[in-house]
Design an enzyme around this catalytic site. Structure first.
Site, PDB file in Angstrom:
ATOM      1  N   CYS A  44       0.838  -1.201   0.000  1.00 29.36           N
ATOM      2  CA  CYS A  44       0.000   0.000   0.000  1.00 29.36           C
ATOM      3  C   CYS A  44       0.878   1.258   0.000  1.00 29.36           C
ATOM      4  O   CYS A  44       1.536   1.536  -0.979  1.00 29.36           O
ATOM      5  CB  CYS A  44      -0.973  -0.028   1.176  1.00 29.36           C
ATOM      6  SG  CYS A  44      -2.292   1.184   0.990  1.00 29.36           S
TER       7      CYS A  44
ATOM      8  N   HIS B  82      -3.671  -5.020  -0.450  1.00 27.72           N
ATOM      9  CA  HIS B  82      -3.276  -5.525   0.868  1.00 27.72           C
ATOM     10  C   HIS B  82      -3.299  -7.055   0.892  1.00 27.72           C
ATOM     11  O   HIS B  82      -4.363  -7.628   1.108  1.00 27.72           O
ATOM     12  CB  HIS B  82      -4.243  -5.009   1.939  1.00 27.72           C
ATOM     13  CG  HIS B  82      -4.104  -3.556   2.200  1.00 27.72           C
ATOM     14  ND1 HIS B  82      -3.232  -3.049   3.124  1.00 27.72           N
ATOM     15  CD2 HIS B  82      -4.711  -2.479   1.636  1.00 27.72           C
ATOM     16  CE1 HIS B  82      -3.313  -1.736   3.139  1.00 27.72           C
ATOM     17  NE2 HIS B  82      -4.201  -1.354   2.251  1.00 27.72           N
TER      18      HIS B  82
ATOM     19  N   GLU C 235      -2.360  -8.917   3.202  1.00 25.39           N
ATOM     20  CA  GLU C 235      -2.743  -9.350   4.558  1.00 25.39           C
ATOM     21  C   GLU C 235      -4.245  -9.259   4.791  1.00 25.39           C
ATOM     22  O   GLU C 235      -4.734  -9.694   5.828  1.00 25.39           O
ATOM     23  CB  GLU C 235      -1.965  -8.540   5.600  1.00 25.39           C
ATOM     24  CG  GLU C 235      -2.480  -7.131   5.891  1.00 25.39           C
ATOM     25  CD  GLU C 235      -2.105  -6.085   4.840  1.00 25.39           C
ATOM     26  OE1 GLU C 235      -1.638  -6.464   3.748  1.00 25.39           O
ATOM     27  OE2 GLU C 235      -2.304  -4.883   5.112  1.00 25.39           O
TER      28      GLU C 235
END
Lengths: 254, 201
Positions: free
Chosen positions: B79, B182, B184
């Site tokens: 990001c 992202h 994650e």
């Protein structure tokens, strides 16, 4: 292509899911972590936890729930309820939330949103608006304190103000429709979606899969939030997604 | 050891948790020595570009990061950690970035589409970047951003994503990988990417 999102929302009180969830296949349906895991496996696009705890101790329990959830679930997590200060935001994010949803404290102090957006980034600031149709005139009024207190603000101008202050998204709940299962207030949703450039999440009133479809098409919402339709297993998220895909809505397949 | 660089910005816990889930051990650190010693570097980040750069400067972490990249340590930017690699950004006025990749970061144009670009979008791979191994092209990843990066040389683009315009959603050069989305927060595909990254040598 960007997919429209389906977001189940769980009300959490003192660390437990309230409104009971009708899953038979969960060991402990009142455990928010288990419920979130369940929705994650089912293909939800994000999860929303709304903390309706009043007590201070309950708040700590809530952060623990967020912490445990974020250790297991790798999708966006929004938390709301009782966010009143930068410290509340910081604690939520440190516990593992990605976004916070702010309602009453935004109305009480609009600059809170400006400061929070600058400090934490607009991507984590969701402004929640509880909207109710005005009596005898056109438009909707903003309510705070869980829908108990009229704020004397017009929903459309408030939404625009919050956008200019740095809100990254608007979570729009129709109080007239909430709990009715009659469908979203499509006129409200569409009016707000047309008024702002930031994404709008529709909430309040979903009873059928068609309501989800209408919210995303007629209502022009970017995401739909729903509670009881999923909690009571009237439909699974998988069913909702398959239905919307068949209708041509861009959806992330499971 | 994978070092997740803590410079006071961003949700490091979820990145750490995701590596753990992907079976890769990682540490969160703001220590320059630890960053220098690490085998893999991860630069996350959310918030505003200039503020992230300020934090990086004041923590003295820029030197070990650049040195690690230069020495060919596997590097992952996420990001804002992706945007910071570029020469400059126009967020809140013009600001200089790390200039590891020539190019600039611009705001999505005003138009019909909503900004920020929030949600799950498809990532189309340009080639066989090793961190995408085992993930199908056009898989969905989670995005949340208002600015996008334009590399000067298209060759570094590892994937494209379409949001009104076609933009570079990740870059790859030698052992350097960075993505706007992202991993994650991107469930199975994201965890696979982190697992792949942890396996790079």
């Amino acid at each position: 292509m960007l997919a429209r999102r389906i977001i189940p929302c769980l009300d959490v009180k003192d660390g437990r899911v309230v409104k009971g969830i009708g899953f038979v296949d969960l060991k402990d349906a009142g455990n928010p972590v288990e419920a979130a895991r369940f929705y994650n496996d089912e293909g939800a696009d994000a999860i929303c936890f709304l903390d309706i705890t009043a007590s201070h101790e309950g708040r700590g329990t809530f952060f623990k729930v967020v912490e445990e959830t974020s250790a297991e679930i790798f999708m966006p997590l929004t938390v709301g309820g009782g966010i009143r200060s930068p410290d509340d935001i910081r604690k939520s994010l440190l516990a593992g939330a990605d976004k916070v949803s702010i309602n009453t404290s935004a109305v009480e102090n609009p600059d809170f949103i400006r400061d929070a957006a600058r400090r934490f980034g607009i991507q984590c600031i969701v402004v929640a608006i509880d909207a109710k149709r005005k009596q005898g005139e056109k438009g909707w009024e903003v309510y705070t304190h869980g829908g108990r207190k009229p704020a004397g603000l017009d929903v459309l101008s408030w939404a625009k103000q919050m956008e200019s202050f740095g809100a990254g998204e608007i979570l729009l709940t129709s109080m007239d429709r909430d709990g009715t299962c009659e469908g979203y207030d499509l006129e409200l949703t569409r009016s707000v979606a047309d008024a702002v450039k930031i994404p709008v999440i529709a909430s309040g009133g979903v009873g059928t899969l068609e309501h989800l479809y209408e919210g995303l098409t007629v209502g022009k919402a970017d995401a739909v939030l729903a509670a009881s339709i999923f909690h009571y297993r009237r439909h699974t998220i998988k069913e909702a997604k398959e239905y919307l895909i068949k209708k041509g809505v861009p959806i992330r397949p499971i | 050891m994978i070092a997740i660089i803590d410079y006071g910005m961003g949700n490091l816990r979820s990145v750490h948790n995701a590596f753990k889930k992907a079976g890769r051990e990682a540490v969160i650190t703001s220590d320059r020595e630890a960053v220098s010693r690490a085998s893999h570097l991860v630069l996350p980040g959310v918030g505003a570009f200039s503020e992230c750069m300020d934090h990086l400067r004041s923590t003295g972490l820029i030197a070990p990061i650049l040195e690690g990249i230069q020495r060919g340590k596997p590097f992952l930017g996420i990001c804002l950690g992706f945007q910071l690699l570029f020469s400059k950004s126009e967020e809140f006025g013009e600001h200089q970035g790390l200039d590891v990749i020539s190019g600039e970061v611009k705001k999505f144009p005003d138009g019909k589409l909503k900004v920020p670009h929030i949600g799950w979008n498809q990532v189309r791979f340009t080639g066989s970047c090793p961190v995408f191994k085992g993930i199908p092209s056009d898989a969905y990843f989670y995005f949340d951003h208002s600015y996008y990066a334009i590399p000067e040389k298209e060759g570094v683009t590892a994937s494209w994503t379409d949001y009104g315009i076609k933009f570079t959603s990740s870059v790859w050069r030698d052992n350097l990988f960075a993505c706007q989305f992202h991993p994650e927060k991107s469930q199975t595909s994201g965890l696979k990417l982190l697992e792949n990254f942890g396996g790079l040598t």
